[in-house]
Structures are given as structure tokens and as C-alpha cells.
Design an enzyme around this catalytic site. Structure first.
Site, PDB file in Angstrom:
ATOM      1  N   HIS A 312       1.128  -1.087   0.071  1.00 10.64           N
ATOM      2  CA  HIS A 312       0.143   0.142   0.325  1.00 10.64           C
ATOM      3  C   HIS A 312       1.020   1.175   0.007  1.00 10.64           C
ATOM      4  CE1 HIS A 312      -3.041   2.819   1.388  1.00 10.64           C
ATOM      5  NE2 HIS A 312      -4.080   2.165   0.538  1.00 10.64           N
ATOM      6  N   ASP A 370      -7.594  -5.404  -0.041  1.00  9.02           N
ATOM      7  CA  ASP A 370      -8.383  -6.230  -1.168  1.00  9.02           C
ATOM      8  C   ASP A 370      -7.927  -7.579  -1.313  1.00  9.02           C
ATOM      9  OD1 ASP A 370      -9.897  -4.269  -2.275  1.00  9.02           O
ATOM     10  OD2 ASP A 370      -8.019  -3.226  -3.440  1.00  9.02           O
TER      11      ASP A 370
HETATM   12  N1  ACO Z   1       4.244  -7.502  -4.612  1.00 10.43           N
HETATM   13  C1  ACO Z   1       5.347  -7.127  -5.197  1.00 10.43           C
HETATM   14  N2  ACO Z   1       6.212  -6.143  -4.867  1.00 10.43           N
HETATM   15  C2  ACO Z   1       5.710  -5.197  -4.668  1.00 10.43           C
HETATM   16  C3  ACO Z   1       4.380  -4.686  -4.115  1.00 10.43           C
HETATM   17  C4  ACO Z   1       3.207  -6.116  -3.927  1.00 10.43           C
HETATM   18  N3  ACO Z   1       2.225  -6.083  -3.850  1.00 10.43           N
HETATM   19  N4  ACO Z   1       3.551  -3.433  -3.450  1.00 10.43           N
HETATM   20  C5  ACO Z   1       5.034  -3.255  -3.617  1.00 10.43           C
HETATM   21  N5  ACO Z   1       6.069  -3.436  -4.433  1.00 10.43           N
HETATM   22  C6  ACO Z   1       7.673  -3.178  -4.517  1.00 10.43           C
HETATM   23  C7  ACO Z   1       7.766  -2.677  -5.442  1.00 10.43           C
HETATM   24  O1  ACO Z   1       8.336  -3.629  -7.475  1.00 10.43           O
HETATM   25  C8  ACO Z   1       9.306  -1.906  -5.252  1.00 10.43           C
HETATM   26  O2  ACO Z   1      10.278  -2.785  -5.137  1.00 10.43           O
HETATM   27  P1  ACO Z   1      11.741  -2.186  -5.057  1.00 10.43           P
HETATM   28  O3  ACO Z   1      11.965  -1.640  -3.949  1.00 10.43           O
HETATM   29  O4  ACO Z   1      12.083  -2.889  -5.455  1.00 10.43           O
HETATM   30  O5  ACO Z   1      11.597  -1.351  -6.309  1.00 10.43           O
HETATM   31  C9  ACO Z   1       8.988  -1.525  -2.915  1.00 10.43           C
HETATM   32  O6  ACO Z   1       8.106  -2.673  -3.407  1.00 10.43           O
HETATM   33  C10 ACO Z   1       7.963  -0.275  -3.341  1.00 10.43           C
HETATM   34  O7  ACO Z   1       7.046  -0.492  -3.782  1.00 10.43           O
HETATM   35  P2  ACO Z   1       6.470   0.954  -4.777  1.00 10.43           P
HETATM   36  O8  ACO Z   1       5.731   1.232  -6.126  1.00 10.43           O
HETATM   37  O9  ACO Z   1       7.309   2.147  -4.232  1.00 10.43           O
HETATM   38  O10 ACO Z   1       4.847   0.773  -3.508  1.00 10.43           O
HETATM   39  P3  ACO Z   1       3.969   2.176  -3.991  1.00 10.43           P
HETATM   40  O11 ACO Z   1       3.561   2.629  -2.520  1.00 10.43           O
HETATM   41  O12 ACO Z   1       4.343   2.942  -5.220  1.00 10.43           O
HETATM   42  O13 ACO Z   1       2.759   1.222  -4.366  1.00 10.43           O
HETATM   43  C11 ACO Z   1       0.622  -0.220  -4.736  1.00 10.43           C
HETATM   44  C12 ACO Z   1       1.729   0.676  -3.948  1.00 10.43           C
HETATM   45  C13 ACO Z   1       0.115   0.138  -5.998  1.00 10.43           C
HETATM   46  C14 ACO Z   1      -0.520  -0.360  -4.231  1.00 10.43           C
HETATM   47  C15 ACO Z   1       1.808  -1.039  -5.127  1.00 10.43           C
HETATM   48  O14 ACO Z   1       1.977  -2.103  -3.247  1.00 10.43           O
HETATM   49  C16 ACO Z   1       0.619  -3.006  -5.359  1.00 10.43           C
HETATM   50  O15 ACO Z   1       0.906  -2.648  -6.407  1.00 10.43           O
HETATM   51  N6  ACO Z   1       0.119  -3.200  -5.343  1.00 10.43           N
HETATM   52  C17 ACO Z   1      -0.777  -4.848  -5.653  1.00 10.43           C
HETATM   53  C18 ACO Z   1      -2.073  -3.447  -6.337  1.00 10.43           C
HETATM   54  C19 ACO Z   1      -2.377  -4.032  -4.591  1.00 10.43           C
HETATM   55  O16 ACO Z   1      -3.445  -4.958  -4.112  1.00 10.43           O
HETATM   56  N7  ACO Z   1      -2.984  -2.239  -4.392  1.00 10.43           N
HETATM   57  C20 ACO Z   1      -4.257  -1.942  -4.214  1.00 10.43           C
HETATM   58  C21 ACO Z   1      -4.094  -0.980  -2.890  1.00 10.43           C
HETATM   59  S1  ACO Z   1      -5.614  -0.487  -1.386  1.00 10.43           S
HETATM   60  C22 ACO Z   1      -6.743   0.030  -2.306  1.00 10.43           C
HETATM   61  O17 ACO Z   1      -6.260  -0.040  -3.515  1.00 10.43           O
HETATM   62  C23 ACO Z   1      -7.747   0.700  -2.103  1.00 10.43           C
END
Ligand code: ACO
Length: 436
Positions: A312, A370
């Protein structure tokens, strides 16, 4: 530009001119302090650079507070755990809109007002016939909500408090009807009209599942679960869809158009589309024995595969909604006497493995709201394509409150971010026969 702090002074230092610009601090009730950069560009050659806006306070708001490190979510100061346990969705909508929990009398009035707006103009039925039968219900929701402004333009003067309130009520009340009709249309069922003798969530379930050929009785456990899902998704401060609603609203666009833009933003798999993506992911994994290979794929970032329902932007400890959702999931499966749900077993095992893996732990990736909501909705008989639609029904409570707060803020003006231009410098036009 360098941002510097010296005792209690914060200032920006321009590396080109060497000039110093004081940046006043802004303090909220809870959470981080802000640096007020509003005058910076007018006084200097500097703008703030924050793609993704992860470090930008775009507004002052009294509605929702999140402490992502501690896993805290408050609506108007009240913890989500207490609200989801004790209140109903209309009560939460009242709270978000008006700032205080309603008295019994205020709630009865609000409930009555919502009920007087559950119907849709009969011509709106024709909208649905214009869609292909296999249209995604989010496409129908987005189009139909935008289209409401063509029907309810009698009282759309957003400078009038009564019109703003009426639009907010109309949106909260009509959203379940539109959502249920989008579902019925895609399944080929006749549309069920709202029943105002039922509560908000009961009525929603009735419109989703009742058929004219039989007597349908809403299961109270499922109605309570639906209410809880709506409450948990009702608001989440300045997330992508809410910021979209505020941005659209800042132009003076009508609230129906603004909420339609929020629905469009919510549709993305990184936001509201995630619970749909979780079920797809669980289906693809298929079996507990395939989890290690899947986790490896995620860690290798193969084809951009992510563990959906994990991570998140704000919660870097745990998502308090995920815990409530997991409990609700067990309640619903218990009520429906589902003793063996392979998807739930997969989800539990996936969570266990991920939470013990350094890749997820070091990046502070925990289950979000979710991760479990899709399993509940599936058990209730709601098709995957409807998941984000339900989220939109819930978030309408927050969207209209945030929109109203923005319009009512003194000095409100159009949102217009700036950029750091990295394209070609100014150059002269080249005639077509001289290019190449
Ligand atoms: N699975 C694997 N790796 C992940 C995930 C994930 N779900 N989420 C983040 N990461 C990794 C990224 O690749 C990044 O890795 P790095 O440091 O090696 O580059 C690191 O964790 C940091 O991630 P960010 O992209 O900076 O996280 P951000 O805050 O931008 O994204 C997000 C948050 C979009 C929710 C992301 O975690 C994601 O795509 N999750 C899956 C989709 C999801 O469940 N969304 C629902 C959100 S809740 C809602 O909207 C109600």
C-alpha cells in the site's frame, strides 16, 4: 534546490541564484507537518518536484486520517475498528459528510432523505440497453453516473449549499441502484427496483439478487457483511480516485461528472481493481503447491508480476481494514456453511509465506483491504467483474464528502500542477521536404 532546516526555520536555497526563501510550516491535528511552498514559484525560479505526489499535501482536510506506520485509520477522528463494529453505512456517510455522528433523529431524517432518492429516472433504463451485453459493469457505472447530470440538472448550482447537499444525497442513494442494474443487465436478469422498507445494504443485496419469479429474503449476516465492506471502503483520504474527484471538482465541474471521473480512476488494477486482480491471481496459482514458484516470479519481478492485495502506498505496517475483512470473511463463509473454500486456503497460505519472506518484510508489504474482500464477495455470489463496482458504491460516501469540503474551502481554486520540462529546447520549424 536544497530544502534546509535551521533550528525552527525551513528554507529553500536556490543553487543558481544563491537566494534563500523561507518556507512556513503548517501543522495539522495529527500526522506530519507540512511545508507551505505556495508562494515559492512566484518569488523564485523553483517548483517542488514530486511525481506520484507521495510527499505532497494537496489540501487541508478534516475528514479522514491515516497513520500508515501504526496501521491507524480514522473517519472524522473515530477509529475504523469501532465504526465498522457499531455503525451502519448511512451513519458513516452522514459522519463523513457532516463531521459528527448523527443523533437518532438526524439519522432517521438522513435515512429518509436517502430513501427518497433511491429510484432512477425511468429513462435511465435506456442507457443500459445501449451497452453491449458483455460490457464491463464499471464501464456502465462510469457512463451512467456521468449521465446523471443530464437528468438531475434542475438543482446543480454548486455555489448553493442546498444543491450541493441534494447532489451528495442523490449520488449516495442512486449508486446501489445503478450498480445492481449494471449487474442485472450483464447477467440478462430484469432490473429490480429499490425497496425502501429495507436498510441500505439489504436493499442493495435485494436489487442484486431478487428475481420477480420468487420471494427473495435477504440474509441478515450477508447484509451486515455488505454494510461492513461498504464502511471499510467509504473513504481513504487523498487516494488516486479521491484526488481525481477533487481535481475535477476544482474546475467547477458538476458533482455527477466529478464522481464519474473518480470511478474511472478507481477502475485501475493498482487501485480499486485490485480485489478483482487478487481472485484472478489466486485462480492462476491454482494450488498451494504452486505458491513457492509464484512467489519467486514476484520476487524476480518477472513480467511485472506482483502479489496482488499486498502493499500500500500509505500503510507500511498493516492495513487495519485487512484484519476486519479477514474476520468478516470467516463470518460469511461460516454463515454460508462453506467449510472448504480452496481460494481462502490459498490466500491464507500465500499470506503466511509472504509474511515470512524477506522480500516482502524488508519492503514493508502487508495484506491490504483487497486481499480478503474478493473471497467474501465471491462467496456471496457476486461476480468478479462487480467487485470494483461495489467499491465505487462505498467510496461515493467519501468522494462526495471530499468534493463538498473542497468546494466549501475559502479561497478554493482550480488545481493545476506544474512540471519539470525535459523535452527539446526551443527550435525552429523544419519544412517537410527538409526533414530526415
Ligand atoms: N508485490 C510485489 N512487490 C511489490 C508489491 C507487490 N504487491 N507492491 C510493491 N512492491 C515492491 C515494488 O516493486 C518496489 O520494489 P523495489 O524497491 O525493489 O523497486 C517496492 O515494493 C516499493 O513499491 P512501490 O512501487 O514504491 O509502492 P507504491 O507505494 O508505489 O505502490 C501499490 C503501492 C500500488 C498498492 C503496490 O503495492 C501494488 O501495486 N500492490 C498490488 C496492487 C494492490 O493490491 N492494490 C490495492 C491497493 S489498496 C486500494 O487501492 C484499496
Amino acid at each position: 534546490m536544497d530544502i534546509n532546516t535551521l533550528e525552527d526555520e525551513v528554507f529553500a536555497l536556490s543553487s543558481s541564484s544563491g537566494k534563500k526563501y523561507n518556507l512556513p510550516e503548517i501543522k495539522g491535528t495529527l500526522g506530519p507537518k507540512g511545508i507551505d511552498i505556495r508562494k515559492l514559484y512566484a518569488e523564485s525560479d523553483l517548483v517542488a518536484y514530486d511525481p506520484g505526489l507521495g510527499n505532497t499535501g494537496s489540501c487541508e482536510s478534516k475528514i479522514t486520517f491515516i497513520d500508515g506506520d501504526k496501521g491507524v485509520l480514522l473517519y472524522r477522528g473515530y477509529p475504523i475498528e469501532q465504526l465498522s463494529e457499531n455503525a451502519s453505512f448511512p451513519e458513516i456517510s452522514y459522519l463523513l459528510l457532516n463531521g459528527e455522528l448523527p443523533t437518532e433523529g438526524q439519522l432517521a431524517t438522513f435515512d429518509g432523505q436517502l430513501k427518497s432518492h433511491t429510484m432512477l429516472h425511468e429513462q435511465i433504463r435506456n442507457f443500459f440497453n445501449g451497452f453491449r451485453r458483455d460490457a464491463h459493469p464499471m464501464a456502465m457505472l462510469c457512463g451512467t453516473v456521468g449521465g446523471l447530470s443530464a437528468f438531475y440538472h434542475d438543482r446543480l448550482d454548486i455555489s448553493k449549499a442546498e444543491d450541493r447537499e441534494l447532489s451528495a444525497l442523490r449520488l449516495i442513494a442512486k449508486m446501489p441502484t445503478i450498480a445492481a442494474w449494471a449487474h442485472s443487465y450483464s447477467q440478462g436478469y430484469p432490473f429490480a427496483y429499490p425497496r425502501n422498507d429495507l436498510g441500505f445494504s439489504e436493499n442493495f443485496i435485494h436489487m442484486l439478487f431478487s428475481r420477480p419469479s420468487e420471494n427473495y429474503k435477504v440474509n441478515p449476516v450477508l447484509a451486515r457483511a455488505m454494510d461492513r465492506i461498504l464502511i471499510l471502503h467509504a473513504d481513504h483520504e487523498q487516494n488516486a480516485s479521491t484526488s481525481t474527484v477533487r481535481l475535477a471538482g476544482s474546475t467547477g465541474a458538476n458533482p455527477f461528472a466529478c464522481i464519474a471521473s473518480g470511478i474511472a480512476a478507481l477502475w485501475g488494477p493498482a487501485h480499486g481493481g485490485a480485489n478483482e486482480a487478487v481472485l484472478r491471481m489466486l485462480g492462476q496459482i491454482g494450488d498451494v503447491k504452486n505458491i513457492p514458484a509464484f512467489i519467486q516470479k514476484v520476487k524476480n519481478k518477472e513480467d511485472g508480476v506482483k502479489l496482488m492485495g499486498f502493499g500500500h502506498r500509505v500503510y507500511k505496517n498493516f492495513d487495519p481494514r485487512a484484519k476486519i475483512m479477514q474476520r468478516t470473511c470467516q463470518e460469511v463463509l461460516g454463515e454460508l456453511d462453506i467449510k472448504h473454500e480452496p481460494l481462502l486456503e490459498l490466500a491464507v497460505e500465500l499470506e503466511r509465506i509472504a509474511l515470512a519472506d524477506d522480500y516482502f518484510v524488508s519492503r514493508k508489504l502487508y495484506p491490504n483491504v483487497d486481499f480478503y474482500s474478493g473471497i467474501i464477495l465471491k462467496a456471496m455470489g457476486i461476480p468478479t467483474s462487480m467487485f470494483t463496482v461495489l467499491f465505487a458504491v462505498a467510496r461515493t460516501g467519501g468522494w462526495v464528502a471530499q468534493w463538498k469540503e473542497m468546494i466549501e474551502q475559502p479561497g478554493q481554486r482550480i488545481s493545476r500542477p506544474r512540471q519539470i520540462y525535459i523535452g527539446a529546447p526551443k527550435r525552429d520549424f523544419v519544412a517537410i521536404n527538409q526533414r530526415g
